[in-house]
Design an enzyme around this catalytic site. Structure first.
Site, PDB file in Angstrom:
ATOM      1  N   HIS A 125      37.014  43.153  37.748  1.00 49.04           N
ATOM      2  CA  HIS A 125      35.594  43.504  37.701  1.00 49.04           C
ATOM      3  C   HIS A 125      35.228  44.202  36.399  1.00 49.04           C
ATOM      4  O   HIS A 125      34.836  45.381  36.363  1.00 49.04           O
ATOM      5  CB  HIS A 125      35.241  44.385  38.897  1.00 49.04           C
ATOM      6  CG  HIS A 125      35.321  43.681  40.212  1.00 49.04           C
ATOM      7  ND1 HIS A 125      36.517  43.331  40.810  1.00 49.04           N
ATOM      8  CD2 HIS A 125      34.346  43.245  41.053  1.00 49.04           C
ATOM      9  CE1 HIS A 125      36.281  42.731  41.967  1.00 49.04           C
ATOM     10  NE2 HIS A 125      34.974  42.667  42.136  1.00 49.04           N
ATOM     11  N   GLU A 166      43.979  43.332  40.870  1.00 44.72           N
ATOM     12  CA  GLU A 166      42.756  44.011  40.454  1.00 44.72           C
ATOM     13  C   GLU A 166      41.996  44.440  41.695  1.00 44.72           C
ATOM     14  O   GLU A 166      42.240  43.928  42.787  1.00 44.72           O
ATOM     15  CB  GLU A 166      41.893  43.096  39.581  1.00 44.72           C
ATOM     16  CG  GLU A 166      41.331  41.873  40.278  1.00 44.72           C
ATOM     17  CD  GLU A 166      39.985  42.102  40.964  1.00 44.72           C
ATOM     18  OE1 GLU A 166      39.286  43.085  40.649  1.00 44.72           O
ATOM     19  OE2 GLU A 166      39.639  41.292  41.834  1.00 44.72           O
ATOM     20  N   SER A 205      37.527  38.134  42.804  1.00 46.30           N
ATOM     21  CA  SER A 205      37.117  39.062  43.843  1.00 46.30           C
ATOM     22  C   SER A 205      37.363  38.429  45.218  1.00 46.30           C
ATOM     23  O   SER A 205      38.488  38.056  45.517  1.00 46.30           O
ATOM     24  CB  SER A 205      35.643  39.465  43.643  1.00 46.30           C
ATOM     25  OG  SER A 205      35.329  40.593  44.420  1.00 46.30           O
TER      26      SER A 205
END
Length: 312
Positions: free
Chosen positions: A282, A212, A115
């Site tokens: 995630h 992502e 992230s």
């Protein structure tokens, strides 16, 4: 990474000292740290918590100076074997230019997170050519699937090739068939876009790009990919590995494009293999991917194989 020779950190083992740091978003409460310590011990590692990890400064885990101090202390401590980030969120880009990359290059360590940690992973690998690991954050106990891949990639230097397993919930789809090889580079799409124009954006020439993201509108994913395409970031790719994008549901009357339509617009003209839907990002069951290490994507079969050890 450029022309630098790839450097692999020493593999973790039972008793390895792991520094838990929070370089980005604020932790919810003390249970996050407790959970991270338990996750380390379950893997046979010895946890050490950065002194500022529990601090709060708005939406950040302490001030910039406090978060940076924990990161650099972990990098500079010769007794620390690995650095495991407690969470993502936001904040890494505020401190990135002051990270001690020279020290990291002199004493490589396993560095894990995803992230917002994408910025730190890519910066370290680009500046120092040291392999970093896009994998679970420490505050959430890894599922058996996530733990298996974290262990395999960070502790086993002997494996010549590691075919990654798929989670039960993943059904990769082929957007353009074929087989491609190249160094794995990428991470969170929003953070990669933030790095454009900085010294920390990855060298994607010949790379397998993996992406992502989470809780983004389709038009924002479209816009970020268009930006990267316009600056030429995709021009030299060998292939594209799309993980979980977690699109926000549009309002019932709002027109939207499907994610496959967006990906075809961005990557179709490249003429390289592209597959989507892998366990990256995630999701509870996620891969650990070593940045900089050669891999092979079979977009037709929906498989990804790590071709060389990620640690020494």
């Amino acid at each position: 990474m450029g022309s630098k020779t790839l450097t692999r950190p020493k593999g973790l083992k039972r008793g390895s000292r792991i520094r838990l740091v929070a370089p980005a978003g604020v932790l919810r409460d003390a249970t996050d740290i407790t959970c991270a310590e338990e996750a380390c011990r379950a893997l046979g590692w010895h946890p050490e918590v950065g002194p500022n990890a529990g601090k709060k400064y708005g939406y950040l885990a302490g001030t910039d100076d406090e978060r940076l101090a924990d990161v650099n202390a972990a990098i500079r401590d010769p007794a620390v074997d690995g650095i495991w980030c407690l969470r993502g969120g936001f904040g890494v880009t505020r401190i990135l230019e002051h990270v001690d990359f020279d020290a990291f290059g002199r004493s490589p360590k396993v560095l894990v997170g995803y992230s917002d940690i994408t910025a730190l992973l890519n910066a370290v690998t680009r500046i120092t050519a040291v392999v970093t690991f896009h994998g679970p954050i420490a505050r959430e106990a890894p599922t058996p699937f996530s733990r298996e891949h974290l262990e395999r990639l960070t502790t086993e230097p002997a494996s010549p090739a590691v075919p990654l397993n798929l989670s039960s919930s993943c059904r990769p789809t082929t957007l353009r068939s074929g087989v491609a090889t190249g160094p794995l580079l990428g991470g969170n799409l929003s953070l990669l876009q933030c790095l454009v124009g900085t010294p920390y954006f990855p060298d994607l020439d010949g790379a397998l790009l993996f992406l992502e993201d989470v809780a983004e509108d389709a038009y924002r994913i479209d816009r970020m990919l268009a930006h990267l395409r316009m600056v030429g970031a995709f021009d030299g790719l060998s292939g594209v590995v799309v993980g979980q994008l977690g699109l926000r549901e549009p309002a019932s009357d709002a027109p939207a494009l499907r994610i496959d339509q967006i990906l075809q617009t961005s990557f179709g003209p490249l003429g390289v293999p592209v597959a989507a839907g892998f366990p990256i990002g995630h999701v509870d069951d996620q891969w650990t991917l070593p940045l900089g290490v050669p891999a092979r994507l079979d977009a037709t079969a929906g498989t990804l194989t790590i071709l060389e050890p990620a640690v020494c």
